[in-house]
Design an enzyme around this catalytic site. Structure first.
Site, PDB file in Angstrom:
ATOM      1  N   HIS A 289       0.820  -1.214   0.000  1.00 36.69           N
ATOM      2  CA  HIS A 289       0.000   0.000   0.000  1.00 36.69           C
ATOM      3  C   HIS A 289       0.857   1.268   0.000  1.00 36.69           C
ATOM      4  O   HIS A 289       2.053   1.232   0.293  1.00 36.69           O
ATOM      5  CB  HIS A 289      -0.931   0.016   1.218  1.00 36.69           C
ATOM      6  CG  HIS A 289      -2.129  -0.854   1.066  1.00 36.69           C
ATOM      7  ND1 HIS A 289      -2.083  -2.207   1.296  1.00 36.69           N
ATOM      8  CD2 HIS A 289      -3.407  -0.576   0.688  1.00 36.69           C
ATOM      9  CE1 HIS A 289      -3.283  -2.725   1.067  1.00 36.69           C
ATOM     10  NE2 HIS A 289      -4.099  -1.759   0.694  1.00 36.69           N
TER      11      HIS A 289
ATOM     12  N   LYS B 148      -0.965   5.103   4.634  1.00 30.13           N
ATOM     13  CA  LYS B 148      -1.936   4.226   5.298  1.00 30.13           C
ATOM     14  C   LYS B 148      -1.549   4.051   6.777  1.00 30.13           C
ATOM     15  O   LYS B 148      -0.388   3.767   7.085  1.00 30.13           O
ATOM     16  CB  LYS B 148      -1.968   2.873   4.580  1.00 30.13           C
ATOM     17  CG  LYS B 148      -3.005   1.897   5.113  1.00 30.13           C
ATOM     18  CD  LYS B 148      -3.182   0.733   4.158  1.00 30.13           C
ATOM     19  CE  LYS B 148      -4.138  -0.314   4.730  1.00 30.13           C
ATOM     20  NZ  LYS B 148      -5.461   0.237   5.067  1.00 30.13           N
TER      21      LYS B 148
HETATM   22  N1  NAD Z   1     -13.037  -0.686   1.893  1.00 27.38           N
HETATM   23  C1  NAD Z   1     -12.281  -0.182   0.908  1.00 27.38           C
HETATM   24  O1  NAD Z   1     -12.420  -0.535  -0.276  1.00 27.38           O
HETATM   25  C2  NAD Z   1     -11.246   0.848   1.259  1.00 27.38           C
HETATM   26  C3  NAD Z   1     -10.514   1.489   0.248  1.00 27.38           C
HETATM   27  C4  NAD Z   1      -9.609   2.457   0.617  1.00 27.38           C
HETATM   28  C5  NAD Z   1      -9.457   2.782   1.946  1.00 27.38           C
HETATM   29  N2  NAD Z   1     -10.168   2.133   2.895  1.00 27.38           N
HETATM   30  C6  NAD Z   1     -10.100   2.477   4.303  1.00 27.38           C
HETATM   31  O2  NAD Z   1     -10.854   3.665   4.486  1.00 27.38           O
HETATM   32  C7  NAD Z   1     -10.318   4.391   5.591  1.00 27.38           C
HETATM   33  C8  NAD Z   1     -10.036   5.815   5.130  1.00 27.38           C
HETATM   34  O3  NAD Z   1      -8.992   5.813   4.192  1.00 27.38           O
HETATM   35  P1  NAD Z   1      -8.495   7.180   3.531  1.00 27.38           P
HETATM   36  O4  NAD Z   1      -7.341   6.843   2.691  1.00 27.38           O
HETATM   37  O5  NAD Z   1      -9.669   7.884   2.931  1.00 27.38           O
HETATM   38  O6  NAD Z   1      -8.024   7.987   4.828  1.00 27.38           O
HETATM   39  P2  NAD Z   1      -7.855   9.566   5.000  1.00 27.38           P
HETATM   40  O7  NAD Z   1      -6.935   9.744   6.154  1.00 27.38           O
HETATM   41  O8  NAD Z   1      -7.517  10.205   3.712  1.00 27.38           O
HETATM   42  O9  NAD Z   1      -9.326  10.076   5.387  1.00 27.38           O
HETATM   43  C9  NAD Z   1      -9.911   9.906   6.629  1.00 27.38           C
HETATM   44  C10 NAD Z   1     -10.827  11.092   6.862  1.00 27.38           C
HETATM   45  O10 NAD Z   1     -11.584  10.838   8.039  1.00 27.38           O
HETATM   46  C11 NAD Z   1     -11.677  12.076   8.735  1.00 27.38           C
HETATM   47  N3  NAD Z   1     -12.025  11.831  10.131  1.00 27.38           N
HETATM   48  C12 NAD Z   1     -11.202  11.526  11.179  1.00 27.38           C
HETATM   49  N4  NAD Z   1     -11.914  11.414  12.308  1.00 27.38           N
HETATM   50  C13 NAD Z   1     -13.205  11.653  11.979  1.00 27.38           C
HETATM   51  C14 NAD Z   1     -14.407  11.691  12.710  1.00 27.38           C
HETATM   52  N5  NAD Z   1     -14.431  11.452  14.046  1.00 27.38           N
HETATM   53  N6  NAD Z   1     -15.561  11.956  12.059  1.00 27.38           N
HETATM   54  C15 NAD Z   1     -15.568  12.204  10.733  1.00 27.38           C
HETATM   55  N7  NAD Z   1     -14.441  12.206   9.979  1.00 27.38           N
HETATM   56  C16 NAD Z   1     -13.284  11.922  10.595  1.00 27.38           C
HETATM   57  C17 NAD Z   1     -10.307  12.717   8.533  1.00 27.38           C
HETATM   58  O11 NAD Z   1     -10.330  14.104   8.848  1.00 27.38           O
HETATM   59  C18 NAD Z   1     -10.074  12.414   7.066  1.00 27.38           C
HETATM   60  O12 NAD Z   1     -10.612  13.428   6.258  1.00 27.38           O
HETATM   61  C19 NAD Z   1      -9.102   3.605   6.067  1.00 27.38           C
HETATM   62  O13 NAD Z   1      -9.476   2.758   7.129  1.00 27.38           O
HETATM   63  C20 NAD Z   1      -8.732   2.786   4.846  1.00 27.38           C
HETATM   64  O14 NAD Z   1      -8.036   1.603   5.173  1.00 27.38           O
HETATM   65  C21 NAD Z   1     -11.044   1.170   2.566  1.00 27.38           C
HETATM   66  O1  LIG Z   2      -5.720   2.745   1.080  1.00 24.22           O
HETATM   67  C1  LIG Z   2      -6.156   2.074   2.041  1.00 24.22           C
HETATM   68  O2  LIG Z   2      -5.992   2.428   3.229  1.00 24.22           O
HETATM   69  C2  LIG Z   2      -6.896   0.846   1.770  1.00 24.22           C
HETATM   70  N1  LIG Z   2      -7.484   0.242   2.771  1.00 24.22           N
HETATM   71  C3  LIG Z   2      -8.236  -0.958   2.702  1.00 24.22           C
HETATM   72  C4  LIG Z   2      -7.558  -2.071   3.457  1.00 24.22           C
HETATM   73  O3  LIG Z   2      -6.921  -1.820   4.491  1.00 24.22           O
HETATM   74  O4  LIG Z   2      -7.685  -3.227   3.035  1.00 24.22           O
HETATM   75  C5  LIG Z   2      -8.598  -1.344   1.293  1.00 24.22           C
HETATM   76  C6  LIG Z   2      -7.510  -1.087   0.325  1.00 24.22           C
HETATM   77  C7  LIG Z   2      -7.042   0.345   0.397  1.00 24.22           C
END
Ligand code: NAD
Ligand SMILES: O=C(O)C1=N[C@H](C(=O)O)CCC1
EC number: 1.17.1.8
Length: 248
Positions: free
Chosen positions: A135, A139
């Site tokens: 990643h 992250k």
């Molecule tokens: N399921 C999927 O397909 C997938 C894909 C990518 C990322 N993710 C996951 O999604 C999550 C976010 O990833 P990201 O890259 O967007 O992170 P990021 O750090 O860019 O964004 C997180 C956001 O949440 C906000 N935040 C923090 N505390 C908060 C609160 N109490 N209330 C509301 N907002 C709040 C932050 O200010 C920030 O804007 C991670 O856990 C990541 O692993 C999942």
């Molecule tokens: O970018 C991230 O953070 C991602 N989080 C998810 C994970 O932890 O599996 C999904 C992939 C991207």
């Protein structure tokens, strides 16, 4: 039109969700909230589905609050444990609407969902299996939620097939063999230039199968997010994994 509020709207994923919901024909953006905003603004008058992409340390509290506000929730944030999932189930049992729904996906990209599915099909045919996730270096959690899910998928398939522990003569390990999740070694790489990638390595004497999924940009997650937004309300209770909404 499905009214969608986005929690974590200023984040990498939340920003993409705001754009996707604004551009899709059957969804409209209700509220775009981030840290410090009041979640009690989100209610059934303005929101059908809340999409939550924040950080693992706050996601559970957000989801519990949104359930209490009477809206359905799609969650992409990682960091879910059995204990946290039980709290979601308990909150749903006491929710304002009896058919309320929460959907959590470790990964919304079709490539990753299929990689996990194929790993589950393949695992029983191989002596060894390990997971490598790779990643971007911003992250905050390791290993990835996707890799944790895949490790359990492999372990479940091995158990169902009656397979024992994998061969491994390692006697000293300063951490190089990765984290062991449900008996499966999981290795995490953080590298500038990467986005979200996973490799499942499956080995027998003289042969290897590699299953690899690559999300090169966050647009790859948006069809899955929109599918979940469209599907969640027809599935009351807690549903985990986009495979549940695909005809696999
Ligand atoms: N399921 C999927 O397909 C997938 C894909 C990518 C990322 N993710 C996951 O999604 C999550 C976010 O990833 P990201 O890259 O967007 O992170 P990021 O750090 O860019 O964004 C997180 C956001 O949440 C906000 N935040 C923090 N505390 C908060 C609160 N109490 N209330 C509301 N907002 C709040 C932050 O200010 C920030 O804007 C991670 O856990 C990541 O692993 C999942
Ligand atoms: O970018 C991230 O953070 C991602 N989080 C998810 C994970 O932890 O599996 C999904 C992939 C991207």
């Amino acid at each position: 039109m499905i009214k969608v509020s986005v929690i974590g709207a200023k984040g990498r994923m939340g920003g993409n969700v705001v754009n996707a919901v604004t551009q899709a024909d059957d969804t409209e953006l209700a509220l775009a909230l981030d840290a410090g905003d009041d979640l009690t603004q989100v209610n059934p008058d303005n929101t059908d589905v809340a999409v939550e992409f924040t950080v693992p340390s706050v996601s559970l509290d957000n989801v519990l609050a949104l359930i209490g506000q009477g809206v359905d929730v799609v969650v992409g944030t990682t960091g879910w444990t059995d204990e946290k999932l039980d709290q979601v189930r308990a909150a749903l049992a006491a929710a304002p609407r009896k058919d309320q729904a929460v959907f959590i996906a470790p990964n919304f990209a079709i490539s990753a969902v299929l990689a996990d599915y194929f790993a589950g099909l393949a695992a029983r045919y191989f002596e060894s299996a390990e997971v490598v996730e790779l990643h971007h270096p911003n992250k905050v959690d390791a290993p990835s939620g996707t890799a944790i899910h895949t490790a359990h998928t492999i372990a479940d398939a091995r158990r169902a097939a009656g397979l024992g522990p994998m061969p491994d003569a390692t006697e000293t390990d300063g951490g190089s063999r990765g984290q062991v999740i449900d008996g499966v070694h999981v290795h995490a790489v953080r590298l500038r230039g990467l986005n979200a990638h996973e490799e499942v390595l499956l080995g027998n004497a003289g042969e290897q199968l590699t299953i690899r999924a690559d999300s090169f940009d966050r647009g790859s997650f948006m069809p899955g997010v929109l599918l979940a937004v469209r599907s969640v309300s027809a599935h009351p209770g807690l549903t985990i994994g986009l495979d549940k909404f695909l005809d696999l």
